[in-house]
Write a protein that holds these residues in place. Structure first.
Motif, PDB file in Angstrom:
ATOM      1  N   ARG A   6    -111.748  41.387 -32.014  1.00 26.08           N
ATOM      2  CA  ARG A   6    -110.765  40.342 -31.708  1.00 26.08           C
ATOM      3  C   ARG A   6    -110.326  39.597 -32.959  1.00 26.08           C
ATOM      4  N   VAL A   7    -111.267  39.276 -33.843  1.00 24.72           N
ATOM      5  CA  VAL A   7    -110.933  38.526 -35.058  1.00 24.72           C
ATOM      6  C   VAL A   7    -110.042  39.354 -35.971  1.00 24.72           C
ATOM      7  N   TRP A   8    -110.372  40.619 -36.170  1.00 28.24           N
ATOM      8  CA  TRP A   8    -109.546  41.451 -37.043  1.00 28.24           C
ATOM      9  C   TRP A   8    -108.180  41.710 -36.424  1.00 28.24           C
ATOM     10  N   ALA A   9    -108.122  41.859 -35.091  1.00 23.56           N
ATOM     11  CA  ALA A   9    -106.829  42.043 -34.426  1.00 23.56           C
ATOM     12  C   ALA A   9    -105.971  40.794 -34.589  1.00 23.56           C
ATOM     13  N   ALA A  10    -106.603  39.621 -34.572  1.00 29.75           N
ATOM     14  CA  ALA A  10    -105.863  38.368 -34.746  1.00 29.75           C
ATOM     15  C   ALA A  10    -105.255  38.289 -36.143  1.00 29.75           C
ATOM     16  N   ILE A  11    -105.974  38.775 -37.146  1.00 31.12           N
ATOM     17  CA  ILE A  11    -105.438  38.793 -38.510  1.00 31.12           C
ATOM     18  C   ILE A  11    -104.235  39.724 -38.596  1.00 31.12           C
ATOM     19  N   ASP A  12    -104.349  40.897 -37.981  1.00 34.21           N
ATOM     20  CA  ASP A  12    -103.231  41.840 -37.998  1.00 34.21           C
ATOM     21  C   ASP A  12    -102.007  41.268 -37.286  1.00 34.21           C
ATOM     22  N   ARG A  13    -102.234  40.582 -36.162  1.00 39.02           N
ATOM     23  CA  ARG A  13    -101.116  39.989 -35.434  1.00 39.02           C
ATOM     24  C   ARG A  13    -100.484  38.855 -36.223  1.00 39.02           C
ATOM     25  N   ARG A  27    -102.128  38.390 -50.119  1.00 39.44           N
ATOM     26  CA  ARG A  27    -101.477  37.922 -51.355  1.00 39.44           C
ATOM     27  C   ARG A  27    -100.814  36.570 -51.142  1.00 39.44           C
ATOM     28  N   GLN A  28    -100.137  36.396 -50.022  1.00 39.23           N
ATOM     29  CA  GLN A  28     -99.449  35.144 -49.748  1.00 39.23           C
ATOM     30  C   GLN A  28    -100.427  33.972 -49.685  1.00 39.23           C
ATOM     31  N   ALA A  29    -101.653  34.245 -49.256  1.00 37.78           N
ATOM     32  CA  ALA A  29    -102.676  33.200 -49.144  1.00 37.78           C
ATOM     33  C   ALA A  29    -103.485  33.032 -50.419  1.00 37.78           C
ATOM     34  N   GLY A  30    -103.136  33.784 -51.462  1.00 41.49           N
ATOM     35  CA  GLY A  30    -103.856  33.669 -52.724  1.00 41.49           C
ATOM     36  C   GLY A  30    -105.165  34.423 -52.763  1.00 41.49           C
ATOM     37  N   LEU A  31    -105.321  35.392 -51.860  1.00 41.34           N
ATOM     38  CA  LEU A  31    -106.544  36.197 -51.809  1.00 41.34           C
ATOM     39  C   LEU A  31    -106.322  37.544 -52.478  1.00 41.34           C
ATOM     40  N   ASP A  32    -107.406  38.255 -52.733  1.00 42.40           N
ATOM     41  CA  ASP A  32    -107.295  39.619 -53.229  1.00 42.40           C
ATOM     42  C   ASP A  32    -106.542  40.461 -52.197  1.00 42.40           C
ATOM     43  N   PRO A  33    -105.565  41.267 -52.640  1.00 46.73           N
ATOM     44  CA  PRO A  33    -104.767  42.046 -51.688  1.00 46.73           C
ATOM     45  C   PRO A  33    -105.576  42.972 -50.793  1.00 46.73           C
ATOM     46  N   THR A  34    -106.791  43.329 -51.211  1.00 41.32           N
ATOM     47  CA  THR A  34    -107.608  44.247 -50.409  1.00 41.32           C
ATOM     48  C   THR A  34    -108.514  43.525 -49.411  1.00 41.32           C
ATOM     49  N   THR A  35    -108.426  42.193 -49.335  1.00 43.12           N
ATOM     50  CA  THR A  35    -109.347  41.408 -48.505  1.00 43.12           C
ATOM     51  C   THR A  35    -109.388  41.882 -47.062  1.00 43.12           C
ATOM     52  N   SER A  39    -110.616  49.438 -44.659  1.00 45.04           N
ATOM     53  CA  SER A  39    -111.892  49.926 -45.192  1.00 45.04           C
ATOM     54  C   SER A  39    -112.915  48.816 -45.376  1.00 45.04           C
ATOM     55  N   LYS A  40    -112.449  47.553 -45.376  1.00 45.18           N
ATOM     56  CA  LYS A  40    -113.364  46.424 -45.554  1.00 45.18           C
ATOM     57  C   LYS A  40    -113.987  45.962 -44.230  1.00 45.18           C
ATOM     58  N   ARG A  41    -113.561  46.549 -43.123  1.00 45.37           N
ATOM     59  CA  ARG A  41    -113.958  46.024 -41.821  1.00 45.37           C
ATOM     60  C   ARG A  41    -115.232  46.669 -41.274  1.00 45.37           C
ATOM     61  N   ILE A  42    -115.532  47.860 -41.754  1.00 43.56           N
ATOM     62  CA  ILE A  42    -116.754  48.569 -41.361  1.00 43.56           C
ATOM     63  C   ILE A  42    -117.407  49.111 -42.624  1.00 43.56           C
ATOM     64  N   SER A  43    -118.692  48.876 -42.801  1.00 44.30           N
ATOM     65  CA  SER A  43    -119.375  49.375 -43.988  1.00 44.30           C
ATOM     66  C   SER A  43    -119.582  50.885 -43.897  1.00 44.30           C
ATOM     67  N   ARG A  44    -119.984  51.493 -44.980  1.00 40.82           N
ATOM     68  CA  ARG A  44    -120.236  52.937 -44.993  1.00 40.82           C
ATOM     69  C   ARG A  44    -121.347  53.312 -44.021  1.00 40.82           C
ATOM     70  N   GLY A  46    -121.665  51.951 -41.188  1.00 36.29           N
ATOM     71  CA  GLY A  46    -121.206  51.687 -39.838  1.00 36.29           C
ATOM     72  C   GLY A  46    -121.437  50.268 -39.361  1.00 36.29           C
ATOM     73  N   ARG A  47    -121.848  49.372 -40.285  1.00 36.87           N
ATOM     74  CA  ARG A  47    -122.101  47.979 -39.912  1.00 36.87           C
ATOM     75  C   ARG A  47    -120.790  47.200 -39.911  1.00 36.87           C
ATOM     76  N   GLU A  48    -120.617  46.351 -38.901  1.00 35.55           N
ATOM     77  CA  GLU A  48    -119.406  45.545 -38.816  1.00 35.55           C
ATOM     78  C   GLU A  48    -119.386  44.482 -39.913  1.00 35.55           C
ATOM     79  N   ARG A  49    -118.232  44.376 -40.584  1.00 40.18           N
ATOM     80  CA  ARG A  49    -118.029  43.322 -41.574  1.00 40.18           C
ATOM     81  C   ARG A  49    -117.012  42.326 -41.032  1.00 40.18           C
ATOM     82  N   TRP A  50    -117.310  41.041 -41.201  1.00 38.89           N
ATOM     83  CA  TRP A  50    -116.456  39.981 -40.682  1.00 38.89           C
ATOM     84  C   TRP A  50    -115.697  39.314 -41.841  1.00 38.89           C
ATOM     85  N   PRO A  51    -114.477  38.867 -41.601  1.00 39.92           N
ATOM     86  CA  PRO A  51    -113.776  38.098 -42.636  1.00 39.92           C
ATOM     87  C   PRO A  51    -114.459  36.750 -42.817  1.00 39.92           C
TER      88      PRO A  51
END
Length: 209
Positions: A6-13, A27-35, A39-44, A46-51
């Motif tokens: 839900r949190v990641w879907a909210a960011i996409d929306r 970029r607009q928020a001054g963060l690293d463009p890859t934030t 690929s940052k949402r699930i670790s190698r 398979g662990r969930e990563r949260w913003p």
């Protein structure tokens, strides 16, 4: 209940609502463009990563959205809304006759462009030319400027001097007598102006990425 999905879907929306990709929103928020990359949402493993809460706070500030709206929005009400605004190039912006003393569009004969932002009666578009605004804005990008919007330190702004010079920079400090600006491009110097030398200054509220 909050969930990883839900949190990641909210960011996409939120990104789509304001006309950005996930990297463009970062970029607009001054963060690293890859934030917010997929690929940052699930670790190698398979662990969930949260913003981080900090990154969420920054994108809400950059877009003017509330936390409640961010979490409770639906796909159908976060789709980009197309609105038509006047379009000018930076060279035209430096010429006389296109703006009043407050930086609001004046006259007629403007070209127009559709952009996915909430309608603002006074907003208009400028087309970036050259490389002075790299790495944030590239040649040909469209930025939307809203005269009359409150200005805060860290805002990206467009300023026009009484000599007809037009520039896009970051507002560093504004006092009763002067304005200090930081350059978006490290190859270009920061600038300071006495208020009496400024014709108008307006906040950038959206940019194509």
């Amino acid at each position: 209940m909050l969930s990883h999905e839900r949190v990641w879907a909210a960011i996409d929306r939120l990104a789509a609502r304001h006309g950005y990709s996930a990297s463009g929103l970062a970029r607009q928020a001054g963060l690293d463009p890859t934030t917010f990359n997929k690929s940052k949402r699930i670790s190698r493993e398979g662990r969930e990563r949260w913003p981080s809460t900090e990154s969420i706070a920054k994108i809400l500030e950059a877009t003017g959205e509330s936390l409640e709206g961010f979490l409770n929005a639906r796909d159908d009400d976060l789709l980009p809304q197309q609105h038509t605004v006047p379009l000018l190039g930076f060279a035209q912006a430096g010429a006389g006759g296109f703006f009043d003393d407050g930086g609001f569009p004046a006259g007629s004969g403007w070209e127009e462009v559709e952009v996915p932002i909430a309608s603002r009666e006074s907003a208009y578009a400028l087309e970036v030319t050259g490389d002075s605004m790299l790495p944030l804005y590239r040649d040909g990008d469209i930025i939307i400027v809203a005269p009359g919007e409150p200005l805060r330190r860290g805002d990206r702004v467009v300023l026009k001097t009484l000599d007809g010079e037009v520039m896009a920079k970051v507002l560093y400090r504004q006092t009763a007598l002067s304005v200090d600006l930081q350059s978006l491009n490290p190859d270009h110097p920061d600038r300071s102006f006495a208020l009496e030398d400024i014709e108008w200054i307006a906040r950038i509220i959206w940019a194509s990425q």
